[in-house]
Every structure is written in structure tokens, then in C-alpha cells.
Design a protein around this motif. Structure first.
Motif, PDB file in Angstrom:
ATOM      1  N   UNK A 166       0.836  -1.210   0.000  1.00 46.78           N
ATOM      2  CA  UNK A 166       0.000   0.000   0.000  1.00 46.78           C
ATOM      3  C   UNK A 166       0.865   1.252   0.000  1.00 46.78           C
ATOM      4  N   UNK A 167       0.438   2.239  -0.761  1.00 50.62           N
ATOM      5  CA  UNK A 167       1.105   3.540  -0.707  1.00 50.62           C
ATOM      6  C   UNK A 167       0.065   4.576  -0.290  1.00 50.62           C
ATOM      7  N   UNK A 168       0.541   5.683   0.240  1.00 54.28           N
ATOM      8  CA  UNK A 168      -0.368   6.790   0.554  1.00 54.28           C
ATOM      9  C   UNK A 168       0.026   7.954  -0.335  1.00 54.28           C
ATOM     10  N   UNK A 169      -0.901   8.334  -1.184  1.00 54.66           N
ATOM     11  CA  UNK A 169      -0.584   9.347  -2.182  1.00 54.66           C
ATOM     12  C   UNK A 169      -1.061  10.723  -1.744  1.00 54.66           C
ATOM     13  N   UNK A 170      -0.252  11.709  -2.054  1.00 53.76           N
ATOM     14  CA  UNK A 170      -0.736  13.092  -1.974  1.00 53.76           C
ATOM     15  C   UNK A 170      -1.788  13.263  -3.070  1.00 53.76           C
ATOM     16  N   UNK A 171      -2.489  14.380  -3.075  1.00 51.96           N
ATOM     17  CA  UNK A 171      -3.462  14.654  -4.152  1.00 51.96           C
ATOM     18  C   UNK A 171      -2.818  15.583  -5.150  1.00 51.96           C
ATOM     19  N   UNK A 172      -2.911  15.216  -6.396  1.00 53.00           N
ATOM     20  CA  UNK A 172      -2.346  16.104  -7.422  1.00 53.00           C
ATOM     21  C   UNK A 172      -3.415  16.683  -8.306  1.00 53.00           C
ATOM     22  N   UNK A 173      -4.662  16.319  -8.066  1.00 56.74           N
ATOM     23  CA  UNK A 173      -5.748  16.889  -8.867  1.00 56.74           C
ATOM     24  C   UNK A 173      -6.645  17.698  -7.935  1.00 56.74           C
ATOM     25  N   UNK A 174      -6.846  18.945  -8.249  1.00 58.71           N
ATOM     26  CA  UNK A 174      -7.648  19.838  -7.418  1.00 58.71           C
ATOM     27  C   UNK A 174      -8.785  20.410  -8.268  1.00 58.71           C
ATOM     28  N   UNK A 175      -9.979  20.446  -7.700  1.00 60.14           N
ATOM     29  CA  UNK A 175     -11.079  21.082  -8.423  1.00 60.14           C
ATOM     30  C   UNK A 175     -10.949  22.598  -8.242  1.00 60.14           C
ATOM     31  N   UNK A 176     -10.882  23.333  -9.342  1.00 61.26           N
ATOM     32  CA  UNK A 176     -10.765  24.793  -9.221  1.00 61.26           C
ATOM     33  C   UNK A 176     -11.994  25.513  -9.794  1.00 61.26           C
ATOM     34  N   UNK A 177     -13.005  24.743 -10.145  1.00 58.88           N
ATOM     35  CA  UNK A 177     -14.244  25.348 -10.625  1.00 58.88           C
ATOM     36  C   UNK A 177     -15.099  24.302 -11.305  1.00 58.88           C
ATOM     37  N   UNK A 178     -16.342  24.689 -11.587  1.00 58.79           N
ATOM     38  CA  UNK A 178     -17.207  23.751 -12.309  1.00 58.79           C
ATOM     39  C   UNK A 178     -18.666  24.014 -12.029  1.00 58.79           C
ATOM     40  N   UNK A 179     -19.495  23.332 -12.761  1.00 57.55           N
ATOM     41  CA  UNK A 179     -20.930  23.508 -12.571  1.00 57.55           C
ATOM     42  C   UNK A 179     -21.716  22.411 -13.252  1.00 57.55           C
ATOM     43  N   UNK A 180     -22.998  22.355 -12.899  1.00 55.19           N
ATOM     44  CA  UNK A 180     -23.933  21.454 -13.557  1.00 55.19           C
ATOM     45  C   UNK A 180     -24.748  22.274 -14.567  1.00 55.19           C
ATOM     46  N   UNK A 181     -24.888  21.728 -15.760  1.00 55.83           N
ATOM     47  CA  UNK A 181     -25.562  22.447 -16.847  1.00 55.83           C
ATOM     48  C   UNK A 181     -26.558  21.528 -17.551  1.00 55.83           C
ATOM     49  N   UNK A 182     -27.377  22.139 -18.398  1.00 57.51           N
ATOM     50  CA  UNK A 182     -28.273  21.369 -19.246  1.00 57.51           C
ATOM     51  C   UNK A 182     -27.997  21.779 -20.688  1.00 57.51           C
ATOM     52  N   UNK A 183     -27.845  20.777 -21.558  1.00 58.68           N
ATOM     53  CA  UNK A 183     -27.669  21.040 -22.994  1.00 58.68           C
ATOM     54  C   UNK A 183     -29.016  20.796 -23.656  1.00 58.68           C
ATOM     55  N   UNK A 184     -29.835  21.845 -23.844  1.00 59.56           N
ATOM     56  CA  UNK A 184     -31.152  21.605 -24.447  1.00 59.56           C
ATOM     57  C   UNK A 184     -31.011  21.203 -25.909  1.00 59.56           C
ATOM     58  N   UNK A 185     -32.004  20.520 -26.421  1.00 62.04           N
ATOM     59  CA  UNK A 185     -32.049  20.240 -27.859  1.00 62.04           C
ATOM     60  C   UNK A 185     -32.321  21.566 -28.579  1.00 62.04           C
ATOM     61  N   UNK A 186     -32.185  21.553 -29.890  1.00 66.49           N
ATOM     62  CA  UNK A 186     -32.437  22.777 -30.650  1.00 66.49           C
ATOM     63  C   UNK A 186     -33.927  23.127 -30.618  1.00 66.49           C
ATOM     64  N   UNK A 187     -34.799  22.086 -30.716  1.00 63.88           N
ATOM     65  CA  UNK A 187     -36.238  22.391 -30.616  1.00 63.88           C
ATOM     66  C   UNK A 187     -36.565  22.873 -29.199  1.00 63.88           C
ATOM     67  N   UNK A 188     -35.877  22.299 -28.205  1.00 65.66           N
ATOM     68  CA  UNK A 188     -36.083  22.739 -26.822  1.00 65.66           C
ATOM     69  C   UNK A 188     -35.718  24.210 -26.660  1.00 65.66           C
ATOM     70  N   UNK A 189     -34.616  24.609 -27.276  1.00 71.05           N
ATOM     71  CA  UNK A 189     -34.198  26.018 -27.197  1.00 71.05           C
ATOM     72  C   UNK A 189     -35.241  26.929 -27.838  1.00 71.05           C
ATOM     73  N   UNK A 190     -35.798  26.460 -28.966  1.00 76.31           N
ATOM     74  CA  UNK A 190     -36.813  27.298 -29.640  1.00 76.31           C
ATOM     75  C   UNK A 190     -38.033  27.461 -28.736  1.00 76.31           C
ATOM     76  N   UNK A 191     -38.398  26.383 -28.030  1.00 72.32           N
ATOM     77  CA  UNK A 191     -39.529  26.495 -27.101  1.00 72.32           C
ATOM     78  C   UNK A 191     -39.191  27.478 -25.983  1.00 72.32           C
ATOM     79  N   UNK A 192     -37.980  27.383 -25.482  1.00 71.87           N
ATOM     80  CA  UNK A 192     -37.592  28.247 -24.360  1.00 71.87           C
ATOM     81  C   UNK A 192     -37.588  29.719 -24.734  1.00 71.87           C
ATOM     82  N   UNK A 193     -37.358  30.005 -26.001  1.00 75.14           N
ATOM     83  CA  UNK A 193     -37.205  31.412 -26.374  1.00 75.14           C
ATOM     84  C   UNK A 193     -38.498  32.017 -26.905  1.00 75.14           C
ATOM     85  N   UNK A 194     -39.565  31.217 -26.937  1.00 75.59           N
ATOM     86  CA  UNK A 194     -40.849  31.753 -27.449  1.00 75.59           C
ATOM     87  C   UNK A 194     -41.352  32.870 -26.556  1.00 75.59           C
TER      88      UNK A 194
END
Ligand code: HEM
Length: 492
Positions: free
Chosen positions: A464-492
Motif C-alpha cells: 500500500x502507498x499513501x498518495x498526496x493529491x495532485x488533482x484539485x477542483x478549481x471550478x465547475x458547474x452542472x448544466x443542461x444542454x437543451x435540444x435545438x427544438x427545446x431552445x426554440x420552445x424556451x425562447x418563445x
């Protein structure tokens, strides 16, 4: 909602934003934007929508590109520039998207508020995140531009910026993503080939080199791997919490609104990689367990930097031990699409070749028997990320509290799914971050468990080894990728 037999794939693909199918470009530009008000925001989306790349054109281009490369070997002969948009919960609320109250809890909360569950604590805590994600904030939307040619990409970005300015939409952040230069193209910053195991989306993408998942695991409105229709209420009660799954995903109480059909939830994470720290850790830890730094690094990922498997592959057997020497040196054909994923761990139950705690086995345990009758196939991730930042220079100063821009590098992790709770959050929290997945003592995913500074990692047959962390989260978010028809509905 759609029955799998009724899918007219071309029509659906024409409606889907192409990013889910996969841009696979060397260069991407991200514009994080906020609208001034709903009216101007909608006016901007109305003008943008016809310019967005759909799944059909992206798929056709990718097929033509591969064909051309096979026959002519000229990667520059075919080029394109694509644009897509992802909208956050805040952005959807801002433009008055109907039915938002039916969206899943994790999306309503946002990535920053889910930090304890997904392990963004300590140096990855949202309080440390960079703009525009400061403190866990989310922009209204992200515009993604992806292209082969930098001049074309810049020209397209200028046009979009003019459009944004005309509608009074503010750019609150920018991010560049670029594949690493040759000979490291397609490799992430620690040096490993990325994007090797990617599931194909049944009927929507060409069968690929990493199995196939049903469209309902990625898009709203289709049969999924749980036997449900994504975005539709589930009639069976949620399973009781168990030690393996203490937080079962609550069932969808009501259908998602019609405009979400052909849309997809998107996780975007800016993950900084401390390459110097990674190299030092490998050099320090490897001798103690009788491995070289390169062997230990490969064990941490579960593959060699070339992408070659560490398991024997039946059509490409090697005389050497593939867990200790890259088998592609003896058998280059192991890197071919038909061989590179031709293993499922059934010959390696104890993880003597690929540790059960390694990144690829945590992320896709394949045929390993999981608790509660769960299977790896129900949590496959469709990854569409890209590297960011400059190349590492040996001898550059170690990362301190602050990291200068000219040393800030990593991965813009992006993945598409029909449920963030069932896909990204599940594998990150239940598999990667848990020391006892699959079994007590396996240790945490050494690459992406950003929650502890000294995560244990078990290398069967070595120690077993104990590792330091080399990956840090520096930002991010949850999003939705609407369909193109969905976008048209949203913009009506
Ligand atoms: C800086 C962070 C990361 C690095 C450097 C990294 C690197 C890699 C590499 C080199 C591979 C093996 C090649 C391949 O199959 O693509 C891989 C596979 C994979 N990674 Fe990551 N990754 C990172 C973050 C993540 C995150 C945050 C997730 C999801 C929570 C993730 C999910 C996966 C999955 C699903 C696979 C494929 C596993 C398989 O099917 O074999 N990765 N990653």
C-alpha cells in the motif's frame, strides 16, 4: 416520449446539440456568460440557435474525418468549427424556463452545493474556486466553440462576441482548452492517453471501442439501462439505503417538461493537475513497494501511458507481464480499436495486474461483481473533455498556495448524461472516493479523489502507498444542454 424501436435517428440527431456526440477537436474556447434580463437573453438565444452544431452534422463530419485519415493520412484536409450552448439552473430560471420544479435535486442545488457528496473539500472546496465559479457560483450559460483551426475558431468567437454585445449579454469568464502538442496529442498532462474507453450511444454514435449504452443513459426521453424512460416518473419505489448505496437516487417524481426531450445534463469541472507533484510522488513511493515510478503510475491509472491495457488480451497475447511492461512494445496491435478494450478483469479478480483501486477500474469495473446486484454498465460515462494549460517544464517551481497562470494546467472534464446523480455523482462518490470500493482496503481512486491529502492506494502483490493529491477542483458547474427544438420552445 420515444420507444427505442421508433427512433428515427437522423431526425433526432438533427435536434440534439452535437457536443454530446463528441466534437473531438484539438481546440475549444469556452465563454461563460450572464444575461442582463430574460428578454435580451431570449433574443440572444433566438439568434444563436440556428448557428449551433447539431448531432447529425457532427457525426457525419467525424465519420468523414476518420475515413479521410484512413485513406489519405492528412488530418488537416477536413476542418470544421462547432458552437454549442449549455445552460445552468440559474440561467434557465432567469429566462423563465417552464417546469424547472420537476428537475432533479442535484441540478437544482448545483455542483458547489453538492461538494460534500462528491468530495470537493479542503483544497478543492468551492470557497477556493476560480471565477466565474467563485464560491460555487454558476454562470447563466457556457458557450462552447470547438475547432481544428485556430484562425477559424478565433473568427467564429469574434462573431459570437459581437452577437453577445449586441444583446447586452456579459462575458464573465473565458477558458481555453487545447490538446497537448505533438507527440502528446490525446494525452492528458500526467502523460497518459485519454479517451480510450468511451461507450457508444446505441443508434446515435458509431459503435466505438468501449461497449454500448442505451440512448436514455445520455438523452432525455429514451429507454435507459435501468429499464426506465429517462425523464419520466418511475413507478417502483426507491431502493432502501444500503452500505454500498447509502443515498439512493430519488425517483423522478413528475415527468420533465417536453422541451427537455433530446437534451442532456452536463457536468463541467476544471481539474488542475500538479504534474511535478505527481512525478515526485511516484518517484518517492515506487521503490518502497518494489516498482519503478513508471510502473506505479501505470498501476494508478490501470493502463500504460500509450493506452495499452495491463491485462493479457486474447488476440494479442504477450510473453512479458503486461502489468509490468507496456505490452504495446511487444505487440503494437494491442493499441488497435478491437484490442485496446478487450479485457474485463475476469482473469484478474484480485487486482494483481490492474488494482481494484486504479482509476479505470474504479470508473468502469467491467465484469467485476458489485454489491446490491449493481453493474458497471449502468454507470458508464460519456466523456467529452479537453486538456487546458501550458506544458509542464521539468524543474519548474512546485505548486504553492497560488499557482501562476503559466503553470496552471489540467483537464476540463466534461460529461453528458440523463441523470447527474446516477452517473457522475454516483461514480465519483460511491466508487472513486470510497476506500472500501470494491473491497475494504482497495483504497481511493488515486487520480480523482480530491477529498484527502494522503489517500491510501493498494497495489496487490506489492503493498500500500499513501498518495498526496495532485488533482484539485478549481471550478465547475452542472448544466443542461437543451435540444435545438427545446431552445426554440424556451425562447418563445
Ligand atoms: C484530471 C483528472 C483526470 C485525469 C488525468 C484522467 C485521466 C484518465 C485516463 C488517462 C484514462 C484512461 C484512458 C481512457 O479510457 O480514457 C481515464 C479513463 C476514465 N476516466 Fe478519467 N481522468 C480524470 C478525471 C476523471 C473524472 C473526474 C471522471 C469521472 C468522475 C473520470 C472518468 C473516467 C472514465 C469513466 C474513464 C474510462 C474508464 C474505462 O472505461 O476504462 N475521469 N481517465
Amino acid at each position: 416520449m420515444t420507444n427505442s424501436n421508433d427512433i428515427k435517428v437522423s431526425e433526432e440527431l438533427r435536434d440534439i446539440q452535437g457536443g454530446a456526440i463528441g466534437f473531438f477537436k484539438d481546440h475549444e474556447r469556452f465563454l461563460f456568460i450572464n444575461c442582463a434580463d430574460a428578454v435580451t437573453g431570449k433574443a440572444f438565444l433566438t439568434e444563436l440557435e440556428p448557428t449551433l452544431a447539431n448531432g447529425l452534422e457532427v457525426r457525419r463530419f467525424n465519420e468523414a474525418f476518420s475515413e479521410n485519415r484512413r485513406h489519405n493520412g492528412d488530418p488537416d484536409a477536413l476542418q470544421s468549427t462547432w458552437v454549442n450552448i449549455l445552460i445552468s439552473r440559474t440561467g434557465l430560471a432567469f429566462i423563465g424556463a417552464p417546469g424547472l420544479e420537476t428537475f432533479p435535486d442535484e441540478f437544482a442545488a448545483g455542483m458547489g452545493a453538492r461538494n460534500a457528496l462528491i468530495g470537493d473539500v479542503g483544497t478543492s472546496d468551492p470557497s477556493t474556486w476560480q471565477a466565474p465559479f467563485t464560491g460555487g457560483a454558476e454562470p447563466h450559460a457556457v458557450i462552447i466553440l470547438a475547432g481544428d483551426n485556430l484562425a477559424d475558431l478565433d473568427a467564429r468567437r469574434t462573431k459570437i462576441e459581437e452577437m453577445l454585445a449586441r444583446h447586452g449579454v456579459t462575458i464573465i469568464g473565458r477558458q481555453d482548452g487545447d490538446a497537448r502538442p505533438a507527440p502528446f496529442g490525446g494525452h492528458e498532462h500526467f502523460g497518459f492517453k485519454d479517451g480510450v474507453s468511451q461507450p457508444a450511444i446505441e443508434k446515435f454514435t458509431k459503435s466505438g471501442k468501449g461497449g454500448t449504452i442505451p440512448p436514455g443513459d445520455v438523452f432525455i426521453g429514451y429507454p435507459d439501462s435501468e429499464g426506465n424512460i429517462s425523464g419520466q416518473p418511475v413507478s417502483t419505489p426507491p431502493p432502501a439505503p444500503t452500505p454500498y448505496n447509502p443515498t439512493p437516487v430519488p425517483p423522478q417524481p413528475q415527468p420533465l417538461p417536453d422541451w427537455t426531450r433530446n437534451g442532456s445534463f452536463v457536468v463541467l469541472r476544471k481539474l488542475r493537475q500538479d504534474v511535478g507533484g505527481f512525478n515526485t510522488s511516484m518517484a518517492n513511493a515506487a521503490p518502497g513497494i518494489g516498482l519503478t515510478p513508471d510502473q506505479l503510475a501505470a498501476k494508478a491509472f490501470g493502463r500504460w501511458p500509450s493506452g495499452a491495457p495491463m491485462e493479457q488480451v486474447s488476440d494479442c497475447p504477450v510473453t512479458g507481464n503486461p502489468a509490468l511492461t507496456d505490452p504495446s512494445i511487444e505487440a503494437p496491435a494491442i493499441l488497435d480499436a478491437k484490442n485496446i478494450n478487450a479485457f474485463d478483469f475476469t482473469d484478474d479478480p484480485d487486482g494483481n495486474n490492474v488494482p481494484r483501486g486504479s482509476h479505470i477500474r474504479k470508473m468502469n469495473p467491467r465484469k467485476d461483481v458489485l454489491p446490491d446486484g449493481d453493474t458497471s454498465d449502468k454507470h458508464r460515462l460519456v466523456r467529452r473533455g479537453i486538456a487546458y494549460g501550458p506544458e509542464f517544464t521539468p524543474g519548474e517551481p512546485a505548486y504553492g498556495q497560488t499557482v501562476p497562470d503559466n503553470q496552471d494546467r489540467g483537464l476540463l472534464f466534461i460529461n453528458y448524461q440523463a441523470s447527474i446523480a446516477r452517473f457522475f455523482e454516483f461514480v465519483q462518490s460511491h466508487w472513486a472516493n470510497r476506500e472500501d470500493f470494491q473491497q475494504p482496503g482497495d483504497g481511493k481512486d488515486p487520480i480523482i479523489s480530491q477529498d484527502t491529502p494522503d489517500g491510501p492506494f493498494n497495489v496487490p502483490g506489492h503493498g500500500q502507498v499513501n498518495f498526496a493529491r495532485w488533482v484539485t477542483t478549481v471550478g465547475g458547474g452542472y448544466f443542461f444542454a437543451p435540444s435545438l427544438s427545446g431552445l426554440r420552445t424556451l425562447t418563445k
